[in-house]
Design a protein around this motif. Structure first.
Motif, PDB file in Angstrom:
ATOM      1  N   LEU A 251      36.763  42.375  22.108  1.00  0.00           N
ATOM      2  CA  LEU A 251      36.615  43.558  21.265  1.00  0.00           C
ATOM      3  C   LEU A 251      35.858  43.197  19.997  1.00  0.00           C
ATOM      4  O   LEU A 251      35.962  42.068  19.496  1.00  0.00           O
ATOM      5  N   THR A 252      35.129  44.141  19.475  1.00  0.00           N
ATOM      6  CA  THR A 252      34.269  43.877  18.311  1.00  0.00           C
ATOM      7  C   THR A 252      34.839  44.504  17.046  1.00  0.00           C
ATOM      8  O   THR A 252      34.097  44.899  16.157  1.00  0.00           O
ATOM      9  N   ASP A 253      36.173  44.591  16.977  1.00  0.00           N
ATOM     10  CA  ASP A 253      36.808  45.231  15.823  1.00  0.00           C
ATOM     11  C   ASP A 253      37.342  44.226  14.818  1.00  0.00           C
ATOM     12  O   ASP A 253      38.063  44.585  13.894  1.00  0.00           O
ATOM     13  N   GLY A 254      37.006  42.940  14.981  1.00  0.00           N
ATOM     14  CA  GLY A 254      37.436  41.922  14.041  1.00  0.00           C
ATOM     15  C   GLY A 254      38.824  41.374  14.301  1.00  0.00           C
ATOM     16  O   GLY A 254      39.307  40.542  13.523  1.00  0.00           O
ATOM     17  N   THR A 255      39.481  41.787  15.382  1.00  0.00           N
ATOM     18  CA  THR A 255      40.851  41.336  15.652  1.00  0.00           C
ATOM     19  C   THR A 255      40.901  40.074  16.500  1.00  0.00           C
ATOM     20  O   THR A 255      41.964  39.475  16.641  1.00  0.00           O
ATOM     21  N   ASN A 256      39.797  39.694  17.129  1.00  0.00           N
ATOM     22  CA  ASN A 256      39.778  38.577  18.081  1.00  0.00           C
ATOM     23  C   ASN A 256      40.602  38.882  19.319  1.00  0.00           C
ATOM     24  O   ASN A 256      41.060  37.977  20.017  1.00  0.00           O
ATOM     25  N   HIS A 257      40.822  40.167  19.596  1.00  0.00           N
ATOM     26  CA  HIS A 257      41.508  40.563  20.807  1.00  0.00           C
ATOM     27  C   HIS A 257      40.492  40.732  21.938  1.00  0.00           C
ATOM     28  O   HIS A 257      39.299  40.896  21.702  1.00  0.00           O
ATOM     29  N   ARG A 258      41.002  40.678  23.174  1.00  0.00           N
ATOM     30  CA  ARG A 258      40.125  40.906  24.317  1.00  0.00           C
ATOM     31  C   ARG A 258      40.906  41.611  25.411  1.00  0.00           C
ATOM     32  O   ARG A 258      42.141  41.549  25.468  1.00  0.00           O
ATOM     33  N   MET A 259      40.154  42.304  26.266  1.00  0.00           N
ATOM     34  CA  MET A 259      40.743  42.945  27.431  1.00  0.00           C
ATOM     35  C   MET A 259      40.427  42.111  28.659  1.00  0.00           C
ATOM     36  O   MET A 259      39.259  41.781  28.907  1.00  0.00           O
ATOM     37  N   LEU A 260      41.438  41.771  29.420  1.00  0.00           N
ATOM     38  CA  LEU A 260      41.290  41.066  30.686  1.00  0.00           C
ATOM     39  C   LEU A 260      41.424  42.098  31.798  1.00  0.00           C
ATOM     40  O   LEU A 260      42.473  42.728  31.951  1.00  0.00           O
ATOM     41  N   LEU A 261      40.347  42.286  32.561  1.00  0.00           N
ATOM     42  CA  LEU A 261      40.294  43.317  33.591  1.00  0.00           C
ATOM     43  C   LEU A 261      40.061  42.681  34.959  1.00  0.00           C
ATOM     44  O   LEU A 261      39.294  41.721  35.082  1.00  0.00           O
ATOM     45  N   TYR A 262      40.701  43.246  35.979  1.00  0.00           N
ATOM     46  CA  TYR A 262      40.556  42.750  37.350  1.00  0.00           C
ATOM     47  C   TYR A 262      39.996  43.851  38.233  1.00  0.00           C
ATOM     48  O   TYR A 262      40.273  45.042  38.032  1.00  0.00           O
ATOM     49  N   SER A 263      39.227  43.453  39.253  1.00  0.00           N
ATOM     50  CA  SER A 263      38.690  44.432  40.202  1.00  0.00           C
ATOM     51  C   SER A 263      38.459  43.753  41.545  1.00  0.00           C
ATOM     52  O   SER A 263      38.449  42.519  41.650  1.00  0.00           O
ATOM     53  N   ALA A 264      38.262  44.580  42.562  1.00  0.00           N
ATOM     54  CA  ALA A 264      37.950  44.092  43.900  1.00  0.00           C
ATOM     55  C   ALA A 264      36.858  44.965  44.488  1.00  0.00           C
ATOM     56  O   ALA A 264      36.754  46.157  44.144  1.00  0.00           O
ATOM     57  N   PRO A 265      36.000  44.425  45.349  1.00  0.00           N
ATOM     58  CA  PRO A 265      34.957  45.244  45.984  1.00  0.00           C
ATOM     59  C   PRO A 265      35.571  46.439  46.707  1.00  0.00           C
ATOM     60  O   PRO A 265      36.621  46.324  47.346  1.00  0.00           O
ATOM     61  N   GLU A 266      34.906  47.569  46.601  1.00  0.00           N
ATOM     62  CA  GLU A 266      35.410  48.793  47.206  1.00  0.00           C
ATOM     63  C   GLU A 266      35.591  48.622  48.714  1.00  0.00           C
ATOM     64  O   GLU A 266      34.753  48.034  49.396  1.00  0.00           O
ATOM     65  N   SER A 267      36.705  49.119  49.212  1.00  0.00           N
ATOM     66  CA  SER A 267      37.052  49.109  50.639  1.00  0.00           C
ATOM     67  C   SER A 267      37.395  47.722  51.177  1.00  0.00           C
ATOM     68  O   SER A 267      37.558  47.555  52.393  1.00  0.00           O
ATOM     69  N   SER A 268      37.492  46.730  50.307  1.00  0.00           N
ATOM     70  CA  SER A 268      37.884  45.390  50.743  1.00  0.00           C
ATOM     71  C   SER A 268      39.402  45.344  50.920  1.00  0.00           C
ATOM     72  O   SER A 268      40.131  46.202  50.406  1.00  0.00           O
ATOM     73  N   PRO A 269      39.910  44.343  51.644  1.00  0.00           N
ATOM     74  CA  PRO A 269      41.368  44.215  51.764  1.00  0.00           C
ATOM     75  C   PRO A 269      42.062  44.090  50.412  1.00  0.00           C
ATOM     76  O   PRO A 269      43.165  44.615  50.224  1.00  0.00           O
ATOM     77  N   SER A 270      41.425  43.413  49.464  1.00  0.00           N
ATOM     78  CA  SER A 270      42.032  43.272  48.133  1.00  0.00           C
ATOM     79  C   SER A 270      42.053  44.601  47.397  1.00  0.00           C
ATOM     80  O   SER A 270      42.999  44.903  46.653  1.00  0.00           O
ATOM     81  N   ASP A 271      41.017  45.428  47.606  1.00  0.00           N
ATOM     82  CA  ASP A 271      40.997  46.758  47.005  1.00  0.00           C
ATOM     83  C   ASP A 271      42.139  47.597  47.564  1.00  0.00           C
ATOM     84  O   ASP A 271      42.838  48.292  46.816  1.00  0.00           O
TER      85      ASP A 271
END
Length: 306
Positions: A251-271
């Motif tokens: 994040l660019t708000d000066g907090t040194n925080h971050r978002m950790l996001l997960y994803s999987a390819p569409e229609s994959s077993p993991s999705d």
């Protein structure tokens, strides 16, 4: 974190990884008392005197020039991340009395954002890997055995690094725990080099050194690597195997925080597995659009230290 000591440890571990023949030097076929390059061999490759290099490795010199550090990085064949780490260790900020860290909290807007992504596992972290917030799917993916409201209380707030090394449920989550541990610790080393005055970070590292032999062993090897994107292989206790891509968005708000996001390819077993986990997830971890409860003295918008 003793920066001069850390600099010496880092240089010694990188010397140990190179043999004379790796860098075009004769080995003379003699048995070597220490693994890797000797100090005088590295000094020769970098074009500095053995006395100067010895002082640098022993923490007796803190004014190395850019040209010297760059020459050492080339001689040691450092990666870009390792080169940046060398510069951080060799140029520590002037020592000053660090204030006691104030509890940090995710911004209301950040909490609303992750709540608006119910199909995406999302976690908000501070610079020490403390969980400041997560959406229901992020909680279910990484720590379903933990109280979903725990990020709201700094006294019991989960820390992903601590959980990785000390929590058996988290350890079992990763298909290749050893690889995950190496990557996590290498990223923590980079953060520690950038923030040598961070007392809370030093306390976290110290406690892990005492409580986890695995952490202590890996830490002594001084791995360094930035890890902002990649793939993780998980074996979730509810939905089974998952292969997920991840991104750390700072994040660019000066907090040194971050978002950790997960994803999987569409229609994959993991999705499909993620969608199943999402369907099993009930209720938000915290009311979207509102900050977690916090002391009256905390900043009403961003909260915590900057």
């Amino acid at each position: 974190m003793d920066t001069p000591t850390a600099l010496g440890e880092f240089l010694r571990t990188r010397r140990a990884q190179l043999q004379p023949e790796d860098v075009g030097l004769p080995s003379h076929g003699t048995r070597r008392r220490v693994p890797g390059l000797r100090r005088e061999e590295l000094a020769l490759l970098a074009g500095v005197s053995i006395t100067y290099y010895t002082h640098l490795e022993q923490g007796q010199s803190t004014n190395a020039s850019d040209s010297v550090l760059d020459a050492l990085a080339r001689a040691l064949r450092l990666t870009p991340d390792e080169h940046a780490h060398l510069l951080n260790l060799a140029r520590p900020p002037r020592a000053k009395r660090a204030p006691s860290p104030r509890p940090e909290y995710a911004r209301a807007t950040t909490r609303r954002l992750i709540a608006a992504m119910p199909q995406v596992p999302a976690v908000v972290l501070d610079g020490r890997n403390n969980v400041l917030a997560w959406n229901p799917l992020g909680h279910a993916l990484l720590a379903g055995h933990v109280d979903p409201a725990s990020p709201d209380d700094p006294a019991v707030r989960p820390n992903l690094t601590r959980m990785l090394f000390l929590d058996p449920h988290t350890r079992e989550l990763y298909t290749d725990w050893k690889s995950e541990a190496r990557v996590a610790l290498a990223a923590l080393r980079l953060v520690a080099g950038r923030n040598p005055q961070d007392r809370a970070l030093a306390e976290l590292i110290g406690s892990l050194m005492l409580q986890s032999p695995d952490f202590a062993s890996l830490w002594s090897k001084h791995p360094v690597r930035d890890c902002t994107v990649g793939t993780k292989n998980l074996h979730h206790p509810v939905v089974g195997p998952l292969t997920l891509d991840f991104e750390n968005l700072h994040l660019t708000d000066g907090t040194n925080h971050r978002m950790l996001l997960y994803s999987a390819p569409e229609s994959s077993p993991s999705d499909a597995a993620l969608r199943m986990l999402s369907s099993l997830t009930a209720g938000p971890a915290a009311a979207p659009g509102h900050d977690a409860p916090k002391p009256a003295s905390a900043d009403a918008d961003a909260g915590g230290e900057r």
